[in-house]
Enzyme design. Sequence first.
Site, PDB file in Angstrom:
ATOM      1  N   ARG A 165      49.804  56.107  20.169  1.00 50.22           N
ATOM      2  CA  ARG A 165      49.511  57.217  20.665  1.00 50.22           C
ATOM      3  C   ARG A 165      49.532  56.897  22.447  1.00 50.22           C
ATOM      4  O   ARG A 165      49.994  57.927  23.194  1.00 50.22           O
ATOM      5  CB  ARG A 165      47.883  57.900  20.118  1.00 50.22           C
ATOM      6  CG  ARG A 165      48.277  57.648  18.812  1.00 50.22           C
ATOM      7  CD  ARG A 165      46.804  58.260  18.185  1.00 50.22           C
ATOM      8  NE  ARG A 165      46.213  57.413  18.058  1.00 50.22           N
ATOM      9  CZ  ARG A 165      45.107  56.843  18.024  1.00 50.22           C
ATOM     10  NH1 ARG A 165      44.542  58.247  17.505  1.00 50.22           N
ATOM     11  NH2 ARG A 165      44.507  55.624  17.923  1.00 50.22           N
ATOM     12  N   ASN A 188      46.119  61.130  15.358  1.00 50.60           N
ATOM     13  CA  ASN A 188      46.453  60.783  13.729  1.00 50.60           C
ATOM     14  C   ASN A 188      46.102  61.883  12.858  1.00 50.60           C
ATOM     15  O   ASN A 188      45.301  62.138  13.156  1.00 50.60           O
ATOM     16  CB  ASN A 188      46.167  59.111  13.871  1.00 50.60           C
ATOM     17  CG  ASN A 188      46.632  57.844  14.736  1.00 50.60           C
ATOM     18  OD1 ASN A 188      47.746  58.271  14.984  1.00 50.60           O
ATOM     19  ND2 ASN A 188      46.337  57.408  14.613  1.00 50.60           N
TER      20      ASN A 188
END
Length: 777
Positions: A38, A56
């Site tokens: 990320r 996520n």
Amino acid sequence: MENTFLLNKTSKYYYLKYYKTLQYEIKIEGIVQGVGFRPFVYKNATIYNISGYVKNVGGAVEIYCQGTRDNLKRFILSILNNPPPIAKIEKFQCKFIKGESSHRKNLYKDIFQIKESVNEKNLLKFISPDVAICEKCLEEIQKSETNRYKYVFTNCTNCGPRYSIIKGLPYDRNYTTMEKFIMCKDCNDEYNNPLSRRFHTEPNCCKKCGPSISLVDNEGKIIECKNVIDEAKELLKAGKILAVKGIGGFHLVCDAKNEAVIKLLRNKKQRPHKPLAIMAKDINAVKEVCQLSAKEEETLKSNKRPIVILKKKPSFLLSKAISPKQNSLGVMLPYTGLHHLLLDEELRFLVMTSGNISNMLMEYENNEALNNLNRVADYFLMHDRDIYIEEDDSVVKVINNDEKVIRIGRGYAPYISKVNEKYEIIAVGGEQKNTVCVSKNGYSYLSQYLGNLEDFNCYNNFKYVINHFVNLLDVKKYILVHDMHPSYTSTNYVKSQKINKIQVQHHHAHMVSCMAENSIYENTIGVIFDGTGFGLDGAVWGGEFLVGNRKSFRRVGQLQYVNIQGGYKAIKEPWRCAVSYLNSLDYNPLEIINYIDKEEAEAVIQALKSGINCFLSSSIGRLFDCISSLIGVRNYISYDGQAAIELENIINENINECYLYDIRENEKVLQIEYKRIIEGVLKDIKDGESHSNISAKFHNSLIYATCDLLYILREKENINKVVLSGGVFENEYLLKNIYKKLTAKGFEVFYNKKVPTNDGGLSFGQLYIASALLKEN
């Protein structure tokens, strides 16, 4: 990798190019959690002026991105082509939303966010293995001006614990054993700073807020000292044995140059002969004691940091007690901050072996370690970060310039591979070197090495790991797969469950483990050499030539049967195999073998004549035991395969001769007959031939006989593909020379590399057989 987004000249492409601003929803599956994915996406978004978010979702990463066509193209290609070091993209999906007419227009204008995770079920879930400390974190530990100086739990998105601390997915701190450690302000600032390499590092911590280490004696009393690590080093230099807690469990550690303490450790650990692994300070230290190729050096230094089996240098500097009767040594480099700080110019080499009593579960909980290892270790160097899943060090060899996994564990587990996505399957493996393999949503997950299930604690851990995978992957309606052997602990576990079951023949599982790893579906010849496997006829197989695919097989060749007396004792006492083979050839063992107890030998001979406690065997492993005993290499073993391993280690590789052998057809099955091989060995013993020459000629006989039988089978079956599997193919000399001879004759030859060729690969093969059978139905 599946890539459903292509920037090519389609009608959609020409339609899209007229939009100034485009919007896409991207879903990425694979090892993309806990690896800095990320933050990586965030940083690329800022580079290419992309707005939107990343988060996520279950076990995947979801990206909503908005930007110009050219910038989006660069952004997406940067994600695909240069992911973080320990990430692995398995599936990539990209959905075009719309351009300026979209209701999401300017929803994230000039903003790109990392959003909170969402736990969705029934998605692909990928688990990152534990990896070694990276160079940047190591540099911080070693520099006094940093706030993490000598802090052994230093990590970032590119390194540190993963699989061993994960309790659930998505991979967020509250689903790990780091949950109880609340980040201090400094660590929290790093965690939330997109420019920090600890941006969204879930195990992020420092001295103020993270785990800590302690040194206690074997009665649990804390050792008061100025510096715990310095004190531990002094104890090691003084000849003490320490139990040191690492990523996946405890190691028993001592000075690798101190022969007396190594012998003491062997005695206390009840491990008289099996080689011990060492940890070397750095690659230069490794080169002082071992020869290594460029590939071996690369493997040693990789972020997986396995134990690599290397050839010793002739002038070996360390104690011979580390690996007696071996010309090789298992070596690894430091992979945690603690290891790096323990090793110095005085302590350049440490024995670092699994923290257990032989054949028992590796200890990984502090209290249990103190209770079970206090008679072995003098002191315990522990920490308070819990290990959720125990895992031992991985062991690999480099063969033909490829990594070949011998024991799967830290850094390599779980091994993830594609499989039929329709079914959920749990394969439970065998008895020894056990692993389990679970499938969910089109992928299989091979566990770490779980040990010998005859040990009660290993069996409990086996059940714990199965339940962990079931919960982690959200497995519900699954089918259990087991070995045909009626007495395996894993088989009995399956029989106790009121769930649909499939049983699989042992050697077919070995064969398919290699086929599945190498994406082979068509009919293939399998050469499966091992020690013990329950055959279709109730005999003990282990020298098998099979023809088949993932669903079925035929036995087309074998090592000739011999009647062996002693049951399990015959495996532990190779002299019983020698007596059994000689008896089958009408020799009087008492006239030939003069170094065994005459009364015991006579009892075995009488039992053979009466058929008491005997079994038919085609096992190559038992033939190795026979030869090893006949020439006096090993009559009793203390670890699995010891007789065969020591026989391999004395080979004179300059010898090309072999003993005579016969291949005959018996009831449509080709047989390698052993009579003339053993007679050749007996003649050489009588003539005073060296053990190293006899070992070479015996190995060569198996190599030539195997290849000759395969030449016949290729003509009969019109099949040119061969897979080599089974525990005997851990024998490097045998594997390399059969491979070399067959490929020279135009065969396509495959062997296990990522999946263990020994029984550690059984569960993997079992699962793929079950998948093929279920798909057919």
